[in-house]
Design a protein around this motif. Structure first.
Motif, short mmCIF file in Angstrom:
data_model
loop_
_atom_site.label_atom_id
_atom_site.label_comp_id
_atom_site.label_asym_id
_atom_site.label_seq_id
_atom_site.Cartn_x
_atom_site.Cartn_y
_atom_site.Cartn_z
N ASP A 14 0.84 -1.20 0.00
CA ASP A 14 0.00 0.00 0.00
C ASP A 14 0.87 1.25 0.00
OD1 ASP A 14 0.69 0.62 2.71
OD2 ASP A 14 -0.90 -0.68 3.41
N THR A 15 0.26 2.36 -0.28
CA THR A 15 0.99 3.62 -0.45
C THR A 15 1.72 4.02 0.82
OG1 THR A 15 -0.64 4.32 -2.07
CG2 THR A 15 0.74 6.04 -1.14
N ASP A 16 1.09 3.82 1.97
CA ASP A 16 1.73 4.20 3.24
C ASP A 16 3.02 3.41 3.47
OD1 ASP A 16 -0.27 6.04 3.77
OD2 ASP A 16 -1.42 4.65 5.01
N LEU A 17 2.98 2.11 3.24
CA LEU A 17 4.18 1.29 3.42
C LEU A 17 5.26 1.69 2.42
CD1 LEU A 17 5.75 -0.94 4.80
CD2 LEU A 17 4.59 -2.59 3.32
N LYS A 18 4.87 1.95 1.20
CA LYS A 18 5.83 2.38 0.18
C LYS A 18 6.52 3.67 0.61
CE LYS A 18 6.07 3.53 -4.72
NZ LYS A 18 5.30 3.64 -5.95
N ASP A 19 5.76 4.61 1.13
CA ASP A 19 6.34 5.88 1.59
C ASP A 19 7.27 5.66 2.78
OD1 ASP A 19 4.97 7.26 -0.38
OD2 ASP A 19 3.33 7.87 0.96
N ARG A 20 6.86 4.78 3.71
CA ARG A 20 7.72 4.48 4.86
C ARG A 20 9.03 3.85 4.42
NH1 ARG A 20 4.47 0.87 8.75
NH2 ARG A 20 6.40 0.97 9.94
N LEU A 21 8.95 2.90 3.49
CA LEU A 21 10.16 2.26 2.97
C LEU A 21 11.08 3.27 2.31
CD1 LEU A 21 8.62 -0.97 1.43
CD2 LEU A 21 10.32 -0.89 3.28
N ARG A 30 20.42 4.28 1.46
CA ARG A 30 20.35 2.99 0.78
C ARG A 30 19.21 3.01 -0.22
NH1 ARG A 30 24.45 -0.76 1.98
NH2 ARG A 30 25.03 -0.52 4.14
N ASP A 31 19.19 2.03 -1.12
CA ASP A 31 18.07 1.83 -2.02
C ASP A 31 16.96 1.11 -1.28
OD1 ASP A 31 19.41 2.91 -4.23
OD2 ASP A 31 20.25 0.95 -4.79
N VAL A 32 15.73 1.32 -1.72
CA VAL A 32 14.59 0.61 -1.13
C VAL A 32 14.79 -0.90 -1.27
CG1 VAL A 32 12.11 0.18 -1.33
CG2 VAL A 32 12.97 2.52 -1.44
N SER A 33 15.34 -1.34 -2.38
CA SER A 33 15.54 -2.78 -2.57
C SER A 33 16.48 -3.35 -1.51
CB SER A 33 16.08 -3.08 -3.97
OG SER A 33 17.32 -2.45 -4.17
N TRP A 34 17.48 -2.59 -1.09
CA TRP A 34 18.39 -3.05 -0.03
C TRP A 34 17.62 -3.20 1.28
CZ3 TRP A 34 19.85 -1.46 4.78
CH2 TRP A 34 20.97 -2.09 5.34
#
Length: 50
Positions: A14-21, A30-34
């Protein structure tokens, strides 16, 4: 030498988790993938031992 990395299917969040990440990744430079790989690795390590 071949890489031992692979790509998994996309995961929807969800958008909230994406923003937190994204914010956490930026704070750690770091990158989000890391961040995602590290979180999954720590989760699995914790649960595979028990």
């Amino acid at each position: 030498m071949a890489s031992d990395r692979t790509t998994l299917p996309p995961v929807r969040v969800d958008t909230d988790l994406k923003d937190r990440l994204r914010r956490y990744a930026e704070s750690q430079e770091r990158d989000v993938s890391w961040v995602i790989r590290k979180a999954i690795e720590e989760y699995l390590n914790r649960h595979e031992k028990g």
